[in-house]
Design a protein around this motif. Sequence first.
Motif, short mmCIF file in Angstrom:
data_model
loop_
_atom_site.label_atom_id
_atom_site.label_comp_id
_atom_site.label_asym_id
_atom_site.label_seq_id
_atom_site.Cartn_x
_atom_site.Cartn_y
_atom_site.Cartn_z
N SER A 187 -38.07 2.31 -51.69
CA SER A 187 -37.13 3.41 -51.87
C SER A 187 -35.89 3.29 -51.00
N GLU A 188 -36.01 2.78 -49.76
CA GLU A 188 -34.82 2.67 -48.92
C GLU A 188 -33.86 1.60 -49.44
N THR A 189 -34.37 0.67 -50.27
CA THR A 189 -33.50 -0.30 -50.94
C THR A 189 -32.93 0.30 -52.21
N ASN A 190 -33.75 1.02 -52.97
CA ASN A 190 -33.27 1.64 -54.20
C ASN A 190 -32.08 2.55 -53.95
N GLU A 191 -32.10 3.26 -52.82
CA GLU A 191 -30.99 4.16 -52.54
C GLU A 191 -29.72 3.41 -52.13
N ILE A 192 -29.85 2.16 -51.70
CA ILE A 192 -28.64 1.36 -51.47
C ILE A 192 -27.93 1.12 -52.80
N HIS A 193 -28.71 0.84 -53.85
CA HIS A 193 -28.11 0.61 -55.17
C HIS A 193 -27.25 1.80 -55.58
N SER A 194 -27.80 3.00 -55.41
CA SER A 194 -27.11 4.20 -55.89
C SER A 194 -25.94 4.59 -55.00
N MET A 195 -26.15 4.62 -53.68
CA MET A 195 -25.09 5.03 -52.77
C MET A 195 -23.93 4.03 -52.76
N SER A 196 -24.24 2.76 -52.90
CA SER A 196 -23.18 1.74 -52.92
C SER A 196 -22.33 1.85 -54.18
N MET A 197 -22.94 2.19 -55.30
CA MET A 197 -22.17 2.34 -56.52
C MET A 197 -21.14 3.46 -56.38
N GLU A 198 -21.45 4.48 -55.59
CA GLU A 198 -20.47 5.53 -55.34
C GLU A 198 -19.22 4.94 -54.71
N PHE A 199 -19.38 4.01 -53.76
CA PHE A 199 -18.23 3.40 -53.10
C PHE A 199 -17.56 2.35 -53.98
N LEU A 200 -18.35 1.58 -54.71
CA LEU A 200 -17.78 0.52 -55.54
C LEU A 200 -16.88 1.06 -56.64
N THR A 201 -17.09 2.31 -57.03
CA THR A 201 -16.28 2.90 -58.10
C THR A 201 -15.10 3.72 -57.57
N TYR A 202 -14.87 3.73 -56.26
CA TYR A 202 -13.74 4.46 -55.68
C TYR A 202 -12.40 4.17 -56.37
N PRO A 203 -12.08 2.90 -56.68
CA PRO A 203 -10.76 2.62 -57.25
C PRO A 203 -10.48 3.30 -58.58
N TRP A 204 -11.50 3.83 -59.24
CA TRP A 204 -11.32 4.43 -60.56
C TRP A 204 -11.39 5.96 -60.54
N MET A 205 -11.37 6.57 -59.40
CA MET A 205 -11.53 8.02 -59.33
C MET A 205 -10.36 8.79 -59.91
N GLU A 206 -9.19 8.13 -60.04
CA GLU A 206 -8.07 8.80 -60.72
C GLU A 206 -8.42 9.20 -62.14
N LYS A 207 -9.31 8.45 -62.78
CA LYS A 207 -9.72 8.76 -64.14
C LYS A 207 -10.41 10.12 -64.23
N PHE A 208 -11.00 10.56 -63.13
CA PHE A 208 -11.75 11.81 -63.13
C PHE A 208 -11.03 12.94 -62.39
N PHE A 209 -10.28 12.60 -61.34
CA PHE A 209 -9.68 13.63 -60.50
C PHE A 209 -8.16 13.65 -60.55
N GLY A 210 -7.53 12.73 -61.28
CA GLY A 210 -6.09 12.71 -61.35
C GLY A 210 -5.47 12.53 -59.98
N ASP A 211 -4.48 13.39 -59.65
CA ASP A 211 -3.78 13.25 -58.37
C ASP A 211 -4.61 13.76 -57.19
N LYS A 212 -5.82 14.27 -57.45
CA LYS A 212 -6.72 14.70 -56.38
C LYS A 212 -7.73 13.61 -56.01
N ALA A 213 -7.57 12.43 -56.60
CA ALA A 213 -8.55 11.36 -56.37
C ALA A 213 -8.63 10.95 -54.91
N GLY A 214 -7.48 10.85 -54.25
CA GLY A 214 -7.48 10.48 -52.84
C GLY A 214 -8.22 11.50 -51.99
N LEU A 215 -8.04 12.77 -52.33
CA LEU A 215 -8.73 13.84 -51.62
C LEU A 215 -10.24 13.72 -51.82
N TYR A 216 -10.64 13.44 -53.06
CA TYR A 216 -12.07 13.29 -53.33
C TYR A 216 -12.66 12.13 -52.53
#
Length: 376
Positions: free
Chosen positions: A160-189
């Motif tokens: 489980s402590e490895t499985n959660e690396i998969h999920s938490m890391s994907m949150e960071f790996l997708t940072y460059p695309w947050m404008e698609k969801f938050f628009g001009d608030k992406a940096g704030l998110y």
Amino acid sequence: RFGRYDYGPEDVKKFRGYVKDQIVPVCERLFKEQAESLGLSAVTFYDEQLKHPDGNAAPTGTKGEMLKSAKEMYHELSKETGEFFDFMLEHEMFDLDSKPGKQPGGYCSFLPGVKSPFIFANFNGTSADVDVLTHEMGHAFEAYTASRIYPLSSMTWASSETNEIHSMSMEFLTYPWMEKFFGDKAGLYRKDHLIQALEAVPFMVTVDEFQHRVFEEKPDAAGRKKIWHELEQTYMPWRDYDGNAFFEAGGYWMQRQHIFINPFYYVDYALAQMGAFHFYRMMDEDPKTAWEEYYRLCRSGGSRGYFETLEYSGIGNPFCEETIRGIMEQPGFVKELNEEMLQIYLSLTYVAGENTFFRGLKKLLPGRYLIWKDGV
């Protein structure tokens, strides 16, 4: 044991000590800065999630629009994630809508007969909806990938402590695309998400030590409250219950369902967060290599033990103090967040010039040289 064969209670105790010494002081300062931003003398427990006076960043668009944006994001992230997300959409492996009588929460399950993940959630119009499309997708992508490599379904998942690396890391790996969801608030998110990822760690180890002490000391109801209150003073000294007598006496632990359903699981989130910070740092330094190493981690599935998986994926061992120090400190300066530069990075995905994320630390620019003599 949750598949834990590499370490024991003493190792976890050391890890909690590292959190207390190196992460808690930073979180305490962050909450003080948050109080100043909100115009408060102190942040109360019901204010902790509110980072800005005018509200936190919220995603725009309907569920359908968000899924469309997620499809674009995963196709741009990699060929593998694009194929995976198309599979999930084609076979309708989601249940995302909130509805009367539906179980709360969100999680990723797996259907071994068809080698498919299934994601259950309750969209509510907050940033948590995007977290589902990244965190749970991290779980799902790993399961989708590993199940097509290993013939035994038991090898689809790691510990489980490895499985959660998969999920938490994907949150960071997708940072460059947050404008698609938050628009001009992406940096704030991105800024708030990163801070909250760190701030959650002290609570995680509080839950862990609480469980250890309850099982070891076997206290009565009043004793359990006393233990929780003591641990809050150690790991969450900023916590202010604003006069709520029940919580001030140590009753807050009762709202954490993991204590009742999955005892001793919660520390896995804290351990995994250290691994996820590894990928966050790599995304800054070399996004291509960060993805390649993450995909390598997912392909490993449950074929290795925890320590072996960390070594295989180039992730530091969280039971070593230098790993935590490497995340929280750099030699020669006191780490203090340069929020102006962080905002620029989260908007542009790079920081130009000599400035860095940290006050007082400069980069050596191309065409210049540094003279190091006698330790200075």
